[in-house]
Scaffold this motif. Structure first.
Motif, mmCIF file in Angstrom:
data_model
loop_
_atom_site.group_PDB
_atom_site.id
_atom_site.type_symbol
_atom_site.label_atom_id
_atom_site.label_comp_id
_atom_site.label_asym_id
_atom_site.label_seq_id
_atom_site.Cartn_x
_atom_site.Cartn_y
_atom_site.Cartn_z
ATOM 1 N N PHE A 6 0.832 -1.201 0.000
ATOM 2 C CA PHE A 6 0.000 0.000 0.000
ATOM 3 C C PHE A 6 0.865 1.250 0.000
ATOM 4 C CE2 PHE A 6 -2.037 3.388 2.472
ATOM 5 C CZ PHE A 6 -3.124 3.648 1.653
ATOM 6 N N TYR A 7 1.889 1.277 0.800
ATOM 7 C CA TYR A 7 2.734 2.463 0.910
ATOM 8 C C TYR A 7 3.613 2.656 -0.325
ATOM 9 C CZ TYR A 7 0.987 2.327 5.597
ATOM 10 O OH TYR A 7 0.139 2.308 6.678
ATOM 11 N N ILE A 8 4.046 1.565 -0.945
ATOM 12 C CA ILE A 8 4.804 1.668 -2.195
ATOM 13 C C ILE A 8 3.903 2.199 -3.305
ATOM 14 C CG2 ILE A 8 6.007 0.325 -3.973
ATOM 15 C CD1 ILE A 8 7.030 -1.476 -1.671
ATOM 16 N N LEU A 9 2.676 1.692 -3.388
ATOM 17 C CA LEU A 9 1.711 2.185 -4.368
ATOM 18 C C LEU A 9 1.392 3.654 -4.112
ATOM 19 C CD1 LEU A 9 -0.353 1.633 -6.676
ATOM 20 C CD2 LEU A 9 -1.982 1.074 -4.867
ATOM 21 N N LEU A 10 1.212 4.021 -2.861
ATOM 22 C CA LEU A 10 0.920 5.406 -2.507
ATOM 23 C C LEU A 10 2.083 6.317 -2.890
ATOM 24 C CD1 LEU A 10 -1.349 7.032 -1.153
ATOM 25 C CD2 LEU A 10 -0.122 6.772 0.988
ATOM 26 N N LEU A 11 3.301 5.884 -2.646
ATOM 27 C CA LEU A 11 4.476 6.668 -3.023
ATOM 28 C C LEU A 11 4.540 6.864 -4.533
ATOM 29 C CD1 LEU A 11 7.144 8.049 -2.188
ATOM 30 C CD2 LEU A 11 8.237 5.814 -2.470
ATOM 31 N N ALA A 12 4.283 5.817 -5.285
ATOM 32 C CA ALA A 12 4.295 5.922 -6.750
ATOM 33 C C ALA A 12 3.202 6.883 -7.236
ATOM 34 C CB ALA A 12 4.107 4.545 -7.376
ATOM 35 N N LEU A 13 2.033 6.811 -6.640
ATOM 36 C CA LEU A 13 0.942 7.702 -7.036
ATOM 37 C C LEU A 13 1.232 9.154 -6.655
ATOM 38 C CD1 LEU A 13 -2.177 5.518 -6.227
ATOM 39 C CD2 LEU A 13 -1.312 6.162 -8.483
ATOM 40 N N VAL A 14 1.916 9.372 -5.550
ATOM 41 C CA VAL A 14 2.298 10.734 -5.155
ATOM 42 C C VAL A 14 3.270 11.316 -6.176
ATOM 43 C CG1 VAL A 14 3.652 12.034 -3.444
ATOM 44 C CG2 VAL A 14 1.823 10.521 -2.697
#
Length: 136
Positions: A6-14
Motif C-alpha cells: 500500500f505504501y509503495i503504491l501510494l508513493l508511486a501515485l504521489v
C-alpha cells in the motif's frame, strides 16, 4: 507495516500526481502564473505539496485509529465521506468550464489528489473495521 505494498503504491501515485500537476498545457501555465500557484509551478514544488498533503492525511488517519474502535470508525467514515465529496467536486470542476482547457494531464493530477485522500482514509476505515491497531 508487514505488507508495504500500500505504501509503495501510494508513493508511486504521489510522484505521478506531482508530475501531472507540474505539467499543465499553455493555458494551464498561464493560470498557474496568473493565480500565483507557486506550490505547483515546478515538479519539486508540486511533489512536495502532494507529499505534504498525503503525509498529513496519513498522520491524521494513524492518530484517529489510536482512539477507541467506535470513535475511530465514526471519525474515519466522516473523513472518508468528506474526501469522497472533495473527489466528486474536483471531478466536476475540472471537467467543466475553463479548467477543461488546462490539459488532460493537469486535470488528471488535480483529480488524483483527492483520490489519494479517499484511498488513505478508505484504508484507515478498513483497518478500523478489521480492528488492526496502529503500531507505535
Amino acid at each position: 507495516m508487514r505488507n508495504p505494498f500500500f505504501y509503495i503504491l501510494l508513493l508511486a501515485l504521489v510522484v505521478v500526481d506531482g508530475w501531472l500537476l507540474s505539467h499543465p498545457n499553455l493555458i494551464g501555465q498561464a493560470g498557474v502564473f496568473f493565480f500565483e500557484y507557486d506550490y505547483i509551478a515546478t515538479f519539486p514544488k508540486a511533489l512536495g505539496t502532494v507529499a505534504i498533503v498525503v503525509g498529513v492525511t496519513l498522520l491524521v488517519s494513524w492518530g484517529v485509529r489510536r482512539l477507541s474502535q467506535a470513535v475511530a470508525l465514526g471519525i474515519l467514515v466522516a473523513l472518508l465521506a468528506a474526501s469522497a465529496y472533495y473527489l466528486f467536486q474536483s471531478f466536476t470542476q475540472y471537467n467543466t468550464g475553463v479548467y477543461k482547457l488546462t490539459g488532460a494531464g493537469f486535470r488528471a493530477g488535480a483529480i488524483l489528489l483527492p483520490g489519494l485522500l479517499v484511498l488513505v482514509f478508505g484504508k484507515g476505515v478498513w483497518d478500523a473495521v478489521t480492528n488492526k491497531r496502529p503500531q507505535v
